[in-house]
Scaffold this motif. Sequence first.
Motif, short mmCIF file in Angstrom:
data_model
loop_
_atom_site.label_atom_id
_atom_site.label_comp_id
_atom_site.label_asym_id
_atom_site.label_seq_id
_atom_site.Cartn_x
_atom_site.Cartn_y
_atom_site.Cartn_z
N ALA A 321 42.34 52.58 61.94
CA ALA A 321 43.49 51.83 62.73
C ALA A 321 43.12 50.69 63.44
CB ALA A 321 44.56 52.71 63.26
N MET A 322 42.27 50.93 64.52
CA MET A 322 41.80 49.93 65.36
C MET A 322 40.97 49.15 64.72
SD MET A 322 40.81 52.45 68.69
CE MET A 322 40.54 51.29 69.84
N THR A 323 40.09 49.40 63.75
CA THR A 323 39.16 48.49 62.89
C THR A 323 40.07 47.44 62.30
OG1 THR A 323 37.20 50.13 63.02
CG2 THR A 323 37.28 48.13 61.46
N ALA A 324 40.94 48.31 61.32
CA ALA A 324 41.91 47.29 60.85
C ALA A 324 42.69 46.24 61.26
CB ALA A 324 42.82 48.29 59.94
N ASN A 325 43.11 46.71 62.66
CA ASN A 325 44.17 45.82 63.36
C ASN A 325 43.06 44.39 64.02
OD1 ASN A 325 46.23 47.11 62.80
ND2 ASN A 325 45.91 48.31 64.62
N ALA A 326 41.92 44.82 64.35
CA ALA A 326 40.93 43.97 64.99
C ALA A 326 40.25 42.98 63.56
CB ALA A 326 39.83 44.84 65.39
N HIS A 327 40.46 43.28 62.41
CA HIS A 327 39.93 42.27 61.48
C HIS A 327 38.51 41.76 61.80
CE1 HIS A 327 44.18 41.94 59.85
NE2 HIS A 327 44.57 41.47 61.27
N PRO A 328 37.75 42.75 61.94
CA PRO A 328 36.40 42.31 62.43
C PRO A 328 35.46 41.66 61.50
CG PRO A 328 36.43 44.67 61.56
CD PRO A 328 37.95 44.18 61.50
N PRO A 329 34.79 40.82 61.96
CA PRO A 329 33.70 40.25 60.91
C PRO A 329 32.64 41.16 60.24
CG PRO A 329 33.04 40.03 63.37
CD PRO A 329 34.25 40.65 63.25
N PRO A 330 32.49 40.81 59.16
CA PRO A 330 31.21 41.78 58.34
C PRO A 330 30.06 41.76 59.29
CG PRO A 330 31.44 39.46 57.33
CD PRO A 330 32.55 39.53 58.27
N LEU A 331 29.05 42.89 58.96
CA LEU A 331 28.09 43.03 59.25
C LEU A 331 27.18 42.41 58.28
CD1 LEU A 331 27.47 46.72 60.79
CD2 LEU A 331 27.40 44.31 61.94
N PRO A 332 26.04 41.55 58.62
CA PRO A 332 24.93 41.07 57.76
C PRO A 332 23.72 41.81 57.46
CG PRO A 332 24.61 40.19 60.08
CD PRO A 332 25.93 41.26 60.03
N PHE A 333 23.97 43.33 57.78
CA PHE A 333 22.90 44.29 57.79
C PHE A 333 23.52 45.72 57.43
CE2 PHE A 333 23.47 43.34 62.03
CZ PHE A 333 24.01 44.86 62.73
N ALA A 334 22.67 46.70 56.87
CA ALA A 334 22.95 47.79 56.73
C ALA A 334 23.05 48.75 58.23
CB ALA A 334 22.33 48.85 55.61
N PHE A 335 23.57 49.84 58.31
CA PHE A 335 23.72 50.59 59.42
C PHE A 335 24.11 51.87 59.49
CE2 PHE A 335 25.10 51.35 64.16
CZ PHE A 335 23.87 51.29 64.58
N GLY A 336 23.29 52.75 59.87
CA GLY A 336 23.34 54.24 59.64
C GLY A 336 23.46 54.94 58.27
N TYR A 337 24.41 55.75 57.96
CA TYR A 337 24.39 56.16 56.72
C TYR A 337 24.90 55.28 55.65
CZ TYR A 337 23.73 60.58 59.19
OH TYR A 337 23.44 61.67 60.04
N ARG A 338 25.41 54.13 55.97
CA ARG A 338 26.04 53.22 55.08
C ARG A 338 24.92 52.28 54.81
NH1 ARG A 338 30.18 54.61 52.22
NH2 ARG A 338 32.00 55.46 53.74
N TRP A 339 24.08 52.32 53.73
CA TRP A 339 23.00 51.76 53.44
C TRP A 339 23.23 50.39 52.81
CZ3 TRP A 339 21.68 50.85 48.29
CH2 TRP A 339 22.55 51.58 47.32
N LYS A 340 24.47 49.97 52.40
CA LYS A 340 24.68 48.64 51.96
C LYS A 340 25.42 48.04 52.94
CE LYS A 340 25.33 50.38 47.21
NZ LYS A 340 26.50 50.25 46.10
N ALA A 341 25.14 46.54 53.14
CA ALA A 341 25.57 45.65 54.49
C ALA A 341 27.01 45.67 54.14
CB ALA A 341 25.01 44.51 54.32
N GLU A 342 27.65 45.43 53.07
CA GLU A 342 29.08 45.38 52.69
C GLU A 342 29.81 46.50 53.12
OE1 GLU A 342 27.44 45.90 48.66
OE2 GLU A 342 26.94 45.14 50.52
#
Length: 369
Positions: A321-342
């Motif tokens: 909920a907090m992330t959705a409300n913040a409308h965050p910018p995308p990450l230009p790199f992979a991080f952690g278990y999510r190996w696709k940047a998107e």
Amino acid sequence: MMKPGSAHLFLVAALLWTPIVRSAAQPQAPPTELDEAARFLAGIHPGPGSPLESLAARPSWQEHAKEMDRLWEYFRHFQLDPIRQWSAQFLETSFSSSNPVFYPFSGPDAIYPRCFFPRASIYVLASREEPGLPPSFGRLLSSNLDGELPRIRQSLQWLLQWSFSVTKETRRLTASSVLGGLLPLYSVLLVRDGCRLLSVERGGAGGAVSLLFLGPEGREQRLSYFPVNLEDGSLAASGLPRYLGNIPRGPTLLKAASYLLHGNGFSQLRGLILTRSTLVLQDDSGIPIRFFSSGWNLRFFGLYRGPILIFREFYQPDLAAMTANAHPPPLPFAFGYRWKAEEASLVVATRSPRLPPTSARNSRNPNPP
């Protein structure tokens, strides 16, 4: 996991964090044996007259060098360069600060703390793997390199291609005469990042081992590795909390931490992180968002999609909920278990200057042992 003392050390720990900057006008010291051996393992050709020059003529090393170049170029293009550019923009003073960085559940990863915080005076890494022995001419000259060099690549492949490591695989691959633990892997990653290795120091609290090195800018830095059990009941006796208490506070990095900080078995470590950190940079496998009090400023990057399937029980509705409300910018790199940047996301929690160091809401043991 998938990524998941001595009194003298404590007396001098507060002094070790002060960076030493060497003038560019000073003559370069000859390379150390440690540095030369690490460069050989990293696939960097030894200089003329090196004891390793004949080994570098072998087809197995030629293939190793080519594959290490390929792995590192992939990592540099997709991870290292984008992370450094992002960090300079969004981490601001923490990116340029020399304050020590704490990275629990690090496994073989000595490069991501340097990606985000390249100027830190000390990188304090901790996990349960053995440190092993640093690379040396003798071990390289007496080893079966045809079998050992592929193990080096395999030990780092997950980390450099997918941004996390697999503990079981790391332990299997490092059980060899050249590796025997994490120090050779740390050495390879540091020299590939442009560092020059100076020396190894042993005998620290909790069996800590330190690599002393010069960063690309000529600043003396230190990587201190604690081979410790971070669970409640073992953490206090490890010497790690006391060591951290004797150096300045700084950022903490949490990545691919197997969601261990979500349960009660690592509550002391969770409290230690919340107590001593000026900034916590983490994926969702780190500290659950509910543990950050109102004294922390939270910033979100990338869209939180929840844990990968094998960790699905650790989904955080409040983070979603907090992330959705913040409308965050995308990450230009992979991080952690999510190996696709998107698909990747992270949280940057910055301590308010007015928040006392002991403020850590919902932490059962907010004070370090």
